[in-house]
Design a protein around this motif. Sequence first.
Motif, PDB file in Angstrom:
ATOM      1  N   GLY A 169      -5.238  -3.877   5.151  1.00 36.26           N
ATOM      2  CA  GLY A 169      -5.935  -2.632   5.472  1.00 36.26           C
ATOM      3  C   GLY A 169      -6.807  -2.760   6.707  1.00 36.26           C
ATOM      4  O   GLY A 169      -6.844  -1.861   7.556  1.00 36.26           O
ATOM      5  N   LEU A 170      -7.515  -3.882   6.835  1.00 29.11           N
ATOM      6  CA  LEU A 170      -8.345  -4.105   8.025  1.00 29.11           C
ATOM      7  C   LEU A 170      -7.490  -4.190   9.291  1.00 29.11           C
ATOM      8  O   LEU A 170      -7.863  -3.670  10.348  1.00 29.11           O
ATOM      9  CB  LEU A 170      -9.173  -5.379   7.854  1.00 29.11           C
ATOM     10  CG  LEU A 170     -10.309  -5.307   6.829  1.00 29.11           C
ATOM     11  CD1 LEU A 170     -10.894  -6.686   6.591  1.00 29.11           C
ATOM     12  CD2 LEU A 170     -11.372  -4.328   7.280  1.00 29.11           C
ATOM     13  N   LEU A 171      -6.345  -4.848   9.172  1.00 28.33           N
ATOM     14  CA  LEU A 171      -5.443  -4.934  10.335  1.00 28.33           C
ATOM     15  C   LEU A 171      -4.862  -3.567  10.687  1.00 28.33           C
ATOM     16  O   LEU A 171      -4.726  -3.232  11.866  1.00 28.33           O
ATOM     17  CB  LEU A 171      -4.322  -5.937  10.059  1.00 28.33           C
ATOM     18  CG  LEU A 171      -4.719  -7.397  10.185  1.00 28.33           C
ATOM     19  CD1 LEU A 171      -3.637  -8.300   9.611  1.00 28.33           C
ATOM     20  CD2 LEU A 171      -4.997  -7.747  11.631  1.00 28.33           C
ATOM     21  N   VAL A 172      -4.512  -2.782   9.673  1.00 30.68           N
ATOM     22  CA  VAL A 172      -4.006  -1.430   9.932  1.00 30.68           C
ATOM     23  C   VAL A 172      -5.077  -0.610  10.649  1.00 30.68           C
ATOM     24  O   VAL A 172      -4.788   0.134  11.582  1.00 30.68           O
ATOM     25  CB  VAL A 172      -3.550  -0.750   8.619  1.00 30.68           C
ATOM     26  CG1 VAL A 172      -3.366   0.740   8.806  1.00 30.68           C
ATOM     27  CG2 VAL A 172      -2.257  -1.374   8.123  1.00 30.68           C
ATOM     28  N   ASN A 173      -6.352  -0.757  10.218  1.00 27.85           N
ATOM     29  CA  ASN A 173      -7.454  -0.055  10.899  1.00 27.85           C
ATOM     30  C   ASN A 173      -7.505  -0.430  12.373  1.00 27.85           C
ATOM     31  O   ASN A 173      -7.663   0.434  13.229  1.00 27.85           O
ATOM     32  CB  ASN A 173      -8.790  -0.391  10.239  1.00 27.85           C
ATOM     33  CG  ASN A 173      -8.960   0.280   8.904  1.00 27.85           C
ATOM     34  OD1 ASN A 173      -8.325   1.284   8.609  1.00 27.85           O
ATOM     35  ND2 ASN A 173      -9.817  -0.289   8.076  1.00 27.85           N
ATOM     36  N   GLN A 174      -7.386  -1.721  12.666  1.00 26.61           N
ATOM     37  CA  GLN A 174      -7.419  -2.172  14.064  1.00 26.61           C
ATOM     38  C   GLN A 174      -6.244  -1.628  14.851  1.00 26.61           C
ATOM     39  O   GLN A 174      -6.401  -1.155  15.982  1.00 26.61           O
ATOM     40  CB  GLN A 174      -7.387  -3.698  14.134  1.00 26.61           C
ATOM     41  CG  GLN A 174      -8.665  -4.368  13.787  1.00 26.61           C
ATOM     42  CD  GLN A 174      -8.540  -5.878  13.978  1.00 26.61           C
ATOM     43  OE1 GLN A 174      -7.629  -6.373  14.620  1.00 26.61           O
ATOM     44  NE2 GLN A 174      -9.484  -6.609  13.412  1.00 26.61           N
ATOM     45  N   PRO A 232      -4.119   0.633  19.618  1.00 23.84           N
ATOM     46  CA  PRO A 232      -2.909  -0.188  19.560  1.00 23.84           C
ATOM     47  C   PRO A 232      -2.929  -1.379  20.506  1.00 23.84           C
ATOM     48  O   PRO A 232      -2.229  -2.346  20.292  1.00 23.84           O
ATOM     49  CB  PRO A 232      -1.783   0.785  19.919  1.00 23.84           C
ATOM     50  CG  PRO A 232      -2.434   1.981  20.488  1.00 23.84           C
ATOM     51  CD  PRO A 232      -3.853   1.992  20.044  1.00 23.84           C
ATOM     52  N   ASN A 233      -3.779  -1.345  21.533  1.00 28.07           N
ATOM     53  CA  ASN A 233      -3.895  -2.472  22.461  1.00 28.07           C
ATOM     54  C   ASN A 233      -5.312  -3.036  22.416  1.00 28.07           C
ATOM     55  O   ASN A 233      -5.935  -3.269  23.439  1.00 28.07           O
ATOM     56  CB  ASN A 233      -3.539  -2.038  23.889  1.00 28.07           C
ATOM     57  CG  ASN A 233      -2.079  -1.690  24.021  1.00 28.07           C
ATOM     58  OD1 ASN A 233      -1.249  -2.322  23.391  1.00 28.07           O
ATOM     59  ND2 ASN A 233      -1.777  -0.682  24.811  1.00 28.07           N
ATOM     60  N   ILE A 276       4.549   3.399   7.642  1.00 23.49           N
ATOM     61  CA  ILE A 276       5.350   2.194   7.412  1.00 23.49           C
ATOM     62  C   ILE A 276       5.322   1.265   8.635  1.00 23.49           C
ATOM     63  O   ILE A 276       5.144   0.062   8.466  1.00 23.49           O
ATOM     64  CB  ILE A 276       6.799   2.566   7.007  1.00 23.49           C
ATOM     65  CG1 ILE A 276       6.798   3.340   5.692  1.00 23.49           C
ATOM     66  CG2 ILE A 276       7.679   1.333   6.909  1.00 23.49           C
ATOM     67  CD1 ILE A 276       6.273   2.574   4.494  1.00 23.49           C
ATOM     68  N   PRO A 277       5.468   1.765   9.874  1.00 24.39           N
ATOM     69  CA  PRO A 277       5.414   0.839  11.019  1.00 24.39           C
ATOM     70  C   PRO A 277       4.080   0.090  11.121  1.00 24.39           C
ATOM     71  O   PRO A 277       4.065  -1.103  11.426  1.00 24.39           O
ATOM     72  CB  PRO A 277       5.637   1.745  12.231  1.00 24.39           C
ATOM     73  CG  PRO A 277       6.401   2.899  11.700  1.00 24.39           C
ATOM     74  CD  PRO A 277       5.878   3.101  10.311  1.00 24.39           C
ATOM     75  N   LEU A 278       2.959   0.756  10.854  1.00 30.42           N
ATOM     76  CA  LEU A 278       1.665   0.082  10.890  1.00 30.42           C
ATOM     77  C   LEU A 278       1.563  -0.976   9.797  1.00 30.42           C
ATOM     78  O   LEU A 278       1.048  -2.071  10.013  1.00 30.42           O
ATOM     79  CB  LEU A 278       0.524   1.091  10.730  1.00 30.42           C
ATOM     80  CG  LEU A 278       0.147   1.907  11.950  1.00 30.42           C
ATOM     81  CD1 LEU A 278      -0.903   2.953  11.598  1.00 30.42           C
ATOM     82  CD2 LEU A 278      -0.356   1.011  13.062  1.00 30.42           C
ATOM     83  N   ILE A 279       2.052  -0.649   8.614  1.00 36.40           N
ATOM     84  CA  ILE A 279       2.012  -1.592   7.494  1.00 36.40           C
ATOM     85  C   ILE A 279       2.877  -2.810   7.798  1.00 36.40           C
ATOM     86  O   ILE A 279       2.482  -3.945   7.546  1.00 36.40           O
ATOM     87  CB  ILE A 279       2.468  -0.899   6.187  1.00 36.40           C
ATOM     88  CG1 ILE A 279       1.450   0.169   5.786  1.00 36.40           C
ATOM     89  CG2 ILE A 279       2.663  -1.912   5.065  1.00 36.40           C
ATOM     90  CD1 ILE A 279       1.921   1.073   4.659  1.00 36.40           C
ATOM     91  N   ILE A 280       4.054  -2.588   8.367  1.00 35.63           N
ATOM     92  CA  ILE A 280       4.958  -3.697   8.689  1.00 35.63           C
ATOM     93  C   ILE A 280       4.331  -4.585   9.764  1.00 35.63           C
ATOM     94  O   ILE A 280       4.388  -5.812   9.670  1.00 35.63           O
ATOM     95  CB  ILE A 280       6.339  -3.166   9.124  1.00 35.63           C
ATOM     96  CG1 ILE A 280       7.070  -2.578   7.911  1.00 35.63           C
ATOM     97  CG2 ILE A 280       7.177  -4.259   9.772  1.00 35.63           C
ATOM     98  CD1 ILE A 280       8.358  -1.868   8.240  1.00 35.63           C
ATOM     99  N   TYR A 315       2.697  -5.312   2.601  1.00 40.92           N
ATOM    100  CA  TYR A 315       1.651  -5.620   1.634  1.00 40.92           C
ATOM    101  C   TYR A 315       0.857  -4.403   1.192  1.00 40.92           C
ATOM    102  O   TYR A 315       0.012  -4.515   0.316  1.00 40.92           O
ATOM    103  CB  TYR A 315       0.730  -6.700   2.189  1.00 40.92           C
ATOM    104  CG  TYR A 315       1.488  -7.979   2.432  1.00 40.92           C
ATOM    105  CD1 TYR A 315       2.360  -8.490   1.472  1.00 40.92           C
ATOM    106  CD2 TYR A 315       1.382  -8.663   3.625  1.00 40.92           C
ATOM    107  CE1 TYR A 315       3.073  -9.636   1.689  1.00 40.92           C
ATOM    108  CE2 TYR A 315       2.088  -9.826   3.844  1.00 40.92           C
ATOM    109  CZ  TYR A 315       2.937 -10.304   2.875  1.00 40.92           C
ATOM    110  OH  TYR A 315       3.658 -11.453   3.090  1.00 40.92           O
ATOM    111  N   LEU A 316       1.107  -3.256   1.782  1.00 39.14           N
ATOM    112  CA  LEU A 316       0.522  -2.000   1.343  1.00 39.14           C
ATOM    113  C   LEU A 316       1.625  -0.960   1.228  1.00 39.14           C
ATOM    114  O   LEU A 316       2.697  -1.126   1.813  1.00 39.14           O
ATOM    115  CB  LEU A 316      -0.515  -1.496   2.358  1.00 39.14           C
ATOM    116  CG  LEU A 316      -1.808  -2.285   2.513  1.00 39.14           C
ATOM    117  CD1 LEU A 316      -2.658  -1.687   3.623  1.00 39.14           C
ATOM    118  CD2 LEU A 316      -2.592  -2.324   1.224  1.00 39.14           C
ATOM    119  N   THR A 317       1.353   0.080   0.484  1.00 36.84           N
ATOM    120  CA  THR A 317       2.237   1.243   0.456  1.00 36.84           C
ATOM    121  C   THR A 317       1.496   2.393   1.124  1.00 36.84           C
ATOM    122  O   THR A 317       0.293   2.309   1.367  1.00 36.84           O
ATOM    123  CB  THR A 317       2.614   1.636  -0.993  1.00 36.84           C
ATOM    124  OG1 THR A 317       1.424   2.037  -1.679  1.00 36.84           O
ATOM    125  CG2 THR A 317       3.283   0.486  -1.724  1.00 36.84           C
TER     126      THR A 317
END
Length: 188
Positions: free
Chosen positions: A139-144, A149-150, A21-25, A4-6
Motif C-alpha cells: 500500500g505504501l508503494l502504491v501511494n508512492q 510515477p517518477n 491492477i498495474p499499480l499493484i503489480i 499482494y493487494l486486490t
Amino acid sequence: MSQYLTTEDTIYVSDGIQLTIPLIIRASALIDGYCKREIGVKAYTERIPLTYEQRGHLTYAPIVDVLEASGRVMTGLMGNFFGAPGFEPIVDLSVIDIDKRLGTLWCGSSPFGSAYTELEIGYTSGWAEIPDKVKAACGLLVNQLASNPNSNVKSKKDFDFSIEYFGNSMLTPEIADLLSEYKLRSFR
C-alpha cells in the motif's frame, strides 16, 4: 506475477488513490525484488549438499510441504568403481526431518544403509495468506507510485534523453522495516 493487494484493499492506501491492477503489480514486483522471493506459496526444486551429520538447509522458508525427494549416496553398491552414484528416489519421505519454519533438515540413511551426500528436494514455500505487513508495504508503494510515477527522478533532460536518479530504490526505511522478516537470507 505477484499481486499482494486486490482492488478492494483500500484500507492500505491513502484516500483519493485508486487501486489499479498495474499499480499493484508494480508495487508487488518491487517487493519481490527487495525480498528476493515471492511471498505467496510457490514450488521450488533444489539440490542441497549434506554435512557428514546428514544435515542441510533449504533456501526458501517457511516450508509448506515436501513434494518429492531423491538422494545421492556416498558410495554405490559397487563402491565408486563405475563412477559416482546417481540420484535415487526417496520413496519414504519420513526419513527427512524438516524444521518448516527455518528450512533446516536432517536426512536418514538410504535403504541400503549408506549416508546421503546430496539431496534433490521438490517443496513448496511461502505464506498461504499474505501477511498484513506485506500488504501495508504494498500500500505504501502504491501511494508512492500513484502520487508521482517518477518520484525517484532528480533531473530529466529531454534533449539528450538523460535521467538522473536520487537513489537506487523506492523502498523507504519504513517499507524495508515492514519487509525485513520476509527477505531471503542465505544460510550457505
